[in-house]
Motif scaffolding. Structure first.
Motif, mmCIF file in Angstrom:
data_model
loop_
_atom_site.group_PDB
_atom_site.id
_atom_site.type_symbol
_atom_site.label_atom_id
_atom_site.label_comp_id
_atom_site.label_asym_id
_atom_site.label_seq_id
_atom_site.Cartn_x
_atom_site.Cartn_y
_atom_site.Cartn_z
ATOM 1 N N SER A 213 0.832 -1.218 0.000
ATOM 2 C CA SER A 213 0.000 0.000 0.000
ATOM 3 C C SER A 213 0.863 1.263 0.000
ATOM 4 N N LYS A 214 1.879 1.262 -0.860
ATOM 5 C CA LYS A 214 2.809 2.390 -0.925
ATOM 6 C C LYS A 214 2.642 3.204 -2.211
ATOM 7 N N ALA A 215 1.477 3.103 -2.817
ATOM 8 C CA ALA A 215 1.251 3.842 -4.056
ATOM 9 C C ALA A 215 1.377 5.349 -3.844
ATOM 10 N N ASP A 216 0.802 5.840 -2.739
ATOM 11 C CA ASP A 216 0.864 7.278 -2.456
ATOM 12 C C ASP A 216 2.302 7.733 -2.211
ATOM 13 N N TYR A 217 3.062 6.887 -1.492
ATOM 14 C CA TYR A 217 4.463 7.215 -1.222
ATOM 15 C C TYR A 217 5.249 7.305 -2.538
ATOM 16 N N GLU A 218 5.037 6.349 -3.438
ATOM 17 C CA GLU A 218 5.739 6.351 -4.717
ATOM 18 C C GLU A 218 5.290 7.519 -5.590
ATOM 19 N N LYS A 219 4.008 7.901 -5.489
ATOM 20 C CA LYS A 219 3.525 9.059 -6.242
ATOM 21 C C LYS A 219 4.251 10.325 -5.793
ATOM 22 N N ARG A 220 4.430 10.442 -4.464
ATOM 23 C CA ARG A 220 5.136 11.626 -3.937
ATOM 24 C C ARG A 220 6.596 11.614 -4.380
ATOM 25 N N SER A 223 6.660 12.567 -7.931
ATOM 26 C CA SER A 223 6.313 13.989 -8.077
ATOM 27 C C SER A 223 7.516 14.880 -7.794
#
Length: 582
Positions: A213-220, A223
């Motif tokens: 569940s690290k999709a948000d971390y990888e998105k940041r 970015s």
């Protein structure tokens, strides 16, 4: 910029006839275009006042023909320029690919895979764009500029001086900004390397990202890299955009003075009114020429930075420098003699490190194998097991010591001669998007009988025969539609199919159960006795039947012998055995 453009000119040299043809055609087309305002001025000042309808029609047809002539030649020149640019970029990508495949391990590690990808894609495209513009804009823009100036001088010297006074300022601004643009565009390409690296990591490891569940971390993370690249790109674009408005302002001011002073000279009877109209057209052409120069220098700034990065790869160290060392007599087929090795460059303050020696991946390793013997290598993660294989297959050269096969130093073999001796399965090895048959054959034209035997020995026949299409079943990229055990057995079959003199299995059974692993090793031992086997494993059960077992720890050999000998003499081996069998 000149030194960095040498690479581009070197590749263009191969197509010099076609390039000169494109330039010559462009030259004729541009000269035709420059003649149009002069014809128009002549018609207004001399033909129309004569009220000779025949002359008006004749000169009108001449102007129409010149327009068609200009259009056709410019189209022909642009097509040839595009074709030549594609041929050059084709050669650049081809050489980059060949060089990348032959880079030494240290050079490959230095460049990194994401950077090599961006050099082959983005950088080669920048070179292609520059080659195209060198054949079109680099002819058209200077011709528009110089031709326009010459024509205005020929028509009216006094008005032409207005423009000539402004030209040094315009060209100076373009040159200064272009020189500043090269290092900025180099930084943009470096930022692109980071973006490509993060994208590649996420695409490759998408299952891990989702599972944790690290999709948000990888998105940041993406970015941040994307934002840094965007900032560099915006800065480069901002700097390179400076000349445009400045040149437009200067030329508009000059145009205003031309209209004012031109009208005065017409009133004073010093010039014809058609000249003003021709001057306005030539000023537009000159404006296009100066703006074209701006585009050229912007493109060449990008291309210079990209050409420099491409040239770095092409000048990189090859993985093969053949020596003429004399062979050594003896019964040993494979021998390591006091071999030491460290990855990477020397640590020093210039590279931002604290200084000192590199940590050794291998430290004074010695062993030997006779033909048909087997060696099992075991030890904790990062102890140097795979490094032994990397040196044996000459992906890297040792810092110290010698490695010999059949008495000959591996550096004295031709590349194909050495590599043809091996059949290898590496950790995380590659399965290609192709049929299972082609994945095993791998372009070697191995007979169907040998492939069938290899499949059977690798215990892959059971699941392959159960598939609807059998060996024609299409594997996805990296074998995504196969299980871990199926992939490993397919890879072992690939290694066995060529009947290699040296069979290397690097952790090739980690996804197999103990029964399948044991059965596969038994089949290999019985049916491939001619192959010298080097097997790297984490399980003692996988290596305990080998003729020799080497125990590694922190780059050093801490035990070498048979299973029985090591159980008596090597505490680390004995502890590992007891831990795995208790």
């Amino acid at each position: 910029m000149g030194c960095k453009m040498k690479l581009i000119f070197r590749y263009m040299k191969k197509y010099k006839v076609a390039v000169f043809a494109a330039i010559f055609i462009k030259l004729i087309g541009t000269m035709s275009e420059l003649s149009l305002p002069y014809i128009l001025e002549y018609m207004i000042d001399y033909v129309v006042p004569s009220k000779d309808l025949v002359q008006v029609v004749i000169w009108g047809l001449i102007m129409f023909a010149a327009s068609i002539f200009c259009r056709q030649f410019n189209v022909m020149a642009n097509r040839k320029a595009i074709y030549n640019a594609h041929k050059v970029s084709y050669d650049v990508r081809g050489d980059l690919f060949k060089k990348t495949a032959n880079l030494s391990g240290d050079s490959f590690d230095e460049f990194t895979l994401p950077s090599l990808i961006s050099r082959m894609t983005s950088d080669s495209y920048n070179v292609q764009s520059a080659v195209q513009q060198l054949q079109s804009l680099c002819v058209r823009a200077p011709m528009m500029l110089l031709g326009g100036v010459i024509m205005t001088l020929f028509m009216d010297f006094h008005l032409a001086m207005i423009l000539i006074v402004m030209l040094p300022f315009l060209i100076g601004v373009v040159l200064i900004v272009s020189l500043k643009g090269i290092p900025i565009y180099t930084k943009v390409q470096q930022r692109l390397d980071s973006v490509v690296r993060i994208m590649r990591e996420n695409i490759t490891g998408i299952r891990v990202v989702k599972a944790l569940s690290k999709a948000d971390y990888e998105k940041r993370r993406f970015s941040r890299a994307n934002e840094e690249m965007a900032k560099s790109d915006i800065r480069a674009g901002t700097v390179m955009a400076i000349p445009g408005p400045f040149m437009q302002l200067c030329l508009n001011v000059g145009l205003t003075f031309v209209v004012i002073f031109g009208a005065k000279r017409v009133n004073d009877g010093l010039m014809q009114p058609g000249i003003i109209l021709a001057f306005l057209t030539y000023f537009n052409m000159i404006t296009m020429g100066v703006m074209g120069l701006n585009r050229i220098f912007m493109s060449l700034s990008k291309a210079s930075a990209s050409a420099d990065r491409i040239d770095d790869v092409l000048k990189g160290n090859d993985d093969w420098i053949k020596t003429d060392e004399e062979p050594v007599e003896g019964d040993d087929f494979i021998s390591f003699e006091n071999v030491s090795f460290s990855y990477g460059k020397e640590l020093n303050t210039d590279n931002g490190f604290a200084g000192g020696k590199r940590e050794k991946a291998l430290d004074n390793i010695s062993f030997s194998l006779k033909k048909g013997e087997s060696l099992g290598i075991i030890g904790p993660t990062g102890c140097g097991k795979t490094t032994i294989i990397n040196l044996l297959m000459r992906f890297y050269d040792p810092d110290e010591g010698s490695i010999r096969i059949d008495g000959k130093s591996i550096s004295s073999f031709d590349k194909d001669e050495l590599r043809s001796k091996f059949g290898a399965v590496f950790q995380n090895d590659m399965i290609f998007k192709d049929s299972l048959y082609n994945n095993i054959d791998f372009g070697r034209n191995i007979s169907k009988d040998e492939i069938a035997k290899a499949i059977k020995d690798a215990l892959a026949d059971e699941y392959i025969n159960a598939l609807d299409k059998g060996l024609e079943y299409q594997a996805d990229i990296k074998g995504a539609n196969l299980s871990g055990g199926q992939k490993q057995r397919l890879l072992v079959a690939r290694a066995l199919a060529g009947r290699p003199q040296i069979l290397v299995l690097d952790d090739s059974s980690s996804a197999l159960d103990y029964k399948t692993d044991s059965a596969m090793r038994k089949a290999i031992k019985e049916n491939h006795k001619e192959s010298t086997l080097i097997l790297i494993a984490q399980r003692v059960s996988s290596v305990m039947g080998m003729d020799k077992i080497m125990v590694m720890d922190n780059g050093k050999c801490i035990g070498l012998g048979t299973h029985k000998q090591l159980m008596e003499s090597c505490s680390a081996y004995r502890e590992t055995y007891e831990m795995q069998t208790t």
